[in-house]
Design an enzyme around this catalytic site. Sequence first.
Site, PDB file in Angstrom:
ATOM      1  N   PHE A  39     -14.348   3.014   3.241  1.00 17.29           N
ATOM      2  CA  PHE A  39     -13.348   2.219   2.544  1.00 17.29           C
ATOM      3  C   PHE A  39     -12.757   3.056   1.422  1.00 17.29           C
ATOM      4  O   PHE A  39     -13.450   3.478   0.511  1.00 17.29           O
ATOM      5  CB  PHE A  39     -13.910   0.902   2.012  1.00 17.29           C
ATOM      6  CG  PHE A  39     -12.807  -0.051   1.693  1.00 17.29           C
ATOM      7  CD1 PHE A  39     -12.228  -0.812   2.698  1.00 17.29           C
ATOM      8  CD2 PHE A  39     -12.296  -0.142   0.400  1.00 17.29           C
ATOM      9  CE1 PHE A  39     -11.161  -1.663   2.427  1.00 17.29           C
ATOM     10  CE2 PHE A  39     -11.227  -0.994   0.122  1.00 17.29           C
ATOM     11  CZ  PHE A  39     -10.670  -1.756   1.138  1.00 17.29           C
TER      12      PHE A  39
ATOM     13  N   ARG B  46      -5.118   0.570  -7.096  1.00 17.56           N
ATOM     14  CA  ARG B  46      -3.905   1.104  -6.453  1.00 17.56           C
ATOM     15  C   ARG B  46      -3.314   2.255  -7.259  1.00 17.56           C
ATOM     16  O   ARG B  46      -2.615   3.111  -6.714  1.00 17.56           O
ATOM     17  CB  ARG B  46      -2.825   0.014  -6.335  1.00 17.56           C
ATOM     18  CG  ARG B  46      -3.111  -1.057  -5.313  1.00 17.56           C
ATOM     19  CD  ARG B  46      -1.828  -1.834  -5.003  1.00 17.56           C
ATOM     20  NE  ARG B  46      -2.093  -3.103  -4.349  1.00 17.56           N
ATOM     21  CZ  ARG B  46      -2.249  -3.254  -3.028  1.00 17.56           C
ATOM     22  NH1 ARG B  46      -2.174  -2.214  -2.235  1.00 17.56           N
ATOM     23  NH2 ARG B  46      -2.473  -4.444  -2.521  1.00 17.56           N
TER      24      ARG B  46
ATOM     25  N   GLY C 267       0.768  -1.241   0.000  1.00 18.64           N
ATOM     26  CA  GLY C 267       0.000   0.000   0.000  1.00 18.64           C
ATOM     27  C   GLY C 267       0.798   1.289   0.000  1.00 18.64           C
ATOM     28  O   GLY C 267       0.305   2.324  -0.443  1.00 18.64           O
TER      29      GLY C 267
ATOM     30  N   LYS D 183      -7.273   6.405  10.430  1.00 22.02           N
ATOM     31  CA  LYS D 183      -8.724   6.410  10.680  1.00 22.02           C
ATOM     32  C   LYS D 183      -9.073   6.730  12.127  1.00 22.02           C
ATOM     33  O   LYS D 183     -10.250   6.950  12.438  1.00 22.02           O
ATOM     34  CB  LYS D 183      -9.333   5.064  10.269  1.00 22.02           C
ATOM     35  CG  LYS D 183      -9.442   4.895   8.758  1.00 22.02           C
ATOM     36  CD  LYS D 183     -10.300   3.699   8.367  1.00 22.02           C
ATOM     37  CE  LYS D 183     -10.339   3.506   6.867  1.00 22.02           C
ATOM     38  NZ  LYS D 183     -10.958   2.222   6.468  1.00 22.02           N
TER      39      LYS D 183
ATOM     40  N   ASP E 141      -5.672   1.522  10.248  1.00 22.26           N
ATOM     41  CA  ASP E 141      -7.084   1.220  10.453  1.00 22.26           C
ATOM     42  C   ASP E 141      -7.245   0.643  11.861  1.00 22.26           C
ATOM     43  O   ASP E 141      -7.310   1.398  12.825  1.00 22.26           O
ATOM     44  CB  ASP E 141      -7.533   0.258   9.345  1.00 22.26           C
ATOM     45  CG  ASP E 141      -9.019  -0.041   9.356  1.00 22.26           C
ATOM     46  OD1 ASP E 141      -9.768   0.652  10.045  1.00 22.26           O
ATOM     47  OD2 ASP E 141      -9.449  -0.976   8.655  1.00 22.26           O
TER      48      ASP E 141
ATOM     49  N   ASP F   4       0.487   3.091   4.491  1.00 20.48           N
ATOM     50  CA  ASP F   4      -0.544   3.785   3.723  1.00 20.48           C
ATOM     51  C   ASP F   4      -1.661   4.289   4.634  1.00 20.48           C
ATOM     52  O   ASP F   4      -2.031   5.446   4.596  1.00 20.48           O
ATOM     53  CB  ASP F   4      -1.110   2.862   2.617  1.00 20.48           C
ATOM     54  CG  ASP F   4      -1.582   1.507   3.140  1.00 20.48           C
ATOM     55  OD1 ASP F   4      -1.372   1.191   4.332  1.00 20.48           O
ATOM     56  OD2 ASP F   4      -2.167   0.745   2.342  1.00 20.48           O
TER      57      ASP F   4
ATOM     58  N   ASP G 129      -5.834  -0.457  -2.142  1.00 19.79           N
ATOM     59  CA  ASP G 129      -6.557  -1.328  -3.075  1.00 19.79           C
ATOM     60  C   ASP G 129      -7.874  -1.815  -2.512  1.00 19.79           C
ATOM     61  O   ASP G 129      -8.143  -1.743  -1.311  1.00 19.79           O
ATOM     62  CB  ASP G 129      -5.702  -2.563  -3.391  1.00 19.79           C
ATOM     63  CG  ASP G 129      -5.684  -3.547  -2.229  1.00 19.79           C
ATOM     64  OD1 ASP G 129      -5.328  -3.132  -1.107  1.00 19.79           O
ATOM     65  OD2 ASP G 129      -6.050  -4.717  -2.431  1.00 19.79           O
TER      66      ASP G 129
HETATM   67  P1  IMP Z   1      -4.929  -2.519  10.077  1.00 19.77           P
HETATM   68  O1  IMP Z   1      -3.995  -3.646  10.406  1.00 19.77           O
HETATM   69  O2  IMP Z   1      -6.380  -2.824  10.410  1.00 19.77           O
HETATM   70  O3  IMP Z   1      -4.497  -1.173  10.677  1.00 19.77           O
HETATM   71  O4  IMP Z   1      -4.982  -2.364   8.506  1.00 19.77           O
HETATM   72  C1  IMP Z   1      -3.888  -2.019   7.821  1.00 19.77           C
HETATM   73  C2  IMP Z   1      -3.977  -2.367   6.361  1.00 19.77           C
HETATM   74  O5  IMP Z   1      -5.301  -2.693   5.922  1.00 19.77           O
HETATM   75  C3  IMP Z   1      -3.545  -1.174   5.559  1.00 19.77           C
HETATM   76  O6  IMP Z   1      -2.149  -1.141   5.418  1.00 19.77           O
HETATM   77  C4  IMP Z   1      -4.290  -1.380   4.275  1.00 19.77           C
HETATM   78  O7  IMP Z   1      -3.551  -2.222   3.416  1.00 19.77           O
HETATM   79  C5  IMP Z   1      -5.565  -2.084   4.678  1.00 19.77           C
HETATM   80  N1  IMP Z   1      -6.681  -1.116   4.831  1.00 19.77           N
HETATM   81  C6  IMP Z   1      -7.236  -0.650   5.952  1.00 19.77           C
HETATM   82  N2  IMP Z   1      -8.231   0.246   5.692  1.00 19.77           N
HETATM   83  C7  IMP Z   1      -8.286   0.344   4.342  1.00 19.77           C
HETATM   84  C8  IMP Z   1      -9.113   1.124   3.430  1.00 19.77           C
HETATM   85  O8  IMP Z   1      -9.984   1.941   3.792  1.00 19.77           O
HETATM   86  N3  IMP Z   1      -8.868   0.941   2.104  1.00 19.77           N
HETATM   87  C9  IMP Z   1      -7.919   0.079   1.627  1.00 19.77           C
HETATM   88  N4  IMP Z   1      -7.122  -0.643   2.442  1.00 19.77           N
HETATM   89  C10 IMP Z   1      -7.316  -0.520   3.788  1.00 19.77           C
HETATM   90 MG    MG Z   2      -4.965  -4.088   1.077  1.00 16.55          MG
END
Ligand code: IMP
Ligand code: MG
Length: 184
Positions: free
Chosen positions: A163, A176, A55, A142, A114, A111, A170
């Site tokens: 999202f 992407r 990402g 977020k 979340d 990137d 992606d």
């Molecule tokens: P986390 O581990 O939940 O913080 O998620 C991290 C990864 O999930 C990011 O590096 C992204 O690749 C993917 N991700 C989380 N939210 C989004 C979104 O809104 N759009 C696309 N990818 C996301």
């Molecule tokens: Mg992803």
Amino acid sequence: MATPEDVRARMGGREVRRIVYTAEMIRDRIAQIGREITEAYPYDEDVLVLGLLKGSFIFVADLVRQIRRPLHVDFLMAASYGAGTVTSGHVRLVHCPETDLAGRHVILVEDIIDSGTTLNKVVPLLRERGPKSLELCALLHKRIAASLVLDARWVGFDAPREFLVGYGLDHGEDYRHLPFIASL
Ligand code: IMP
Ligand code: MG
């Protein structure tokens, strides 16, 4: 600015709900972050920008060109595994950076933050390698993560809880390549 025709051509006809960050907004914000990173470290110490794939690939490419000091660039890839598509909490490093982290100022570039699950697993693995310092730079945050072992020192934008795709982000590997960030 991307015209509606331009957006449709890039998206294969799929509609976006809205463009959340235009290419111009992203460019201006990254220029600012680049200035801040340039000033954050002693000039004669080693800085390594470490992008978390996939990402961050566009963000890293644009960010490092806004940092006016010597630095190195490397990438790592983390993968979640376990049942289903919901983050299982298990994360492993698929590509470990070959660069030695010991004694270097490491800037981990994400990137989007979340749930924070990925970061909470990757950060301890990097700390084991003895960097001189470890900071986090995320294009989007977020602000929903319950706890982060390391919060971001630099954040591009506080993102809506939607999202988002584009500029490296992606949906099933699509989108992407968009130069803007859109809500699906
Ligand atoms: P986390 O581990 O939940 O913080 O998620 C991290 C990864 O999930 C990011 O590096 C992204 O690749 C993917 N991700 C989380 N939210 C989004 C979104 O809104 N759009 C696309 N990818 C996301
Ligand atoms: Mg992803």
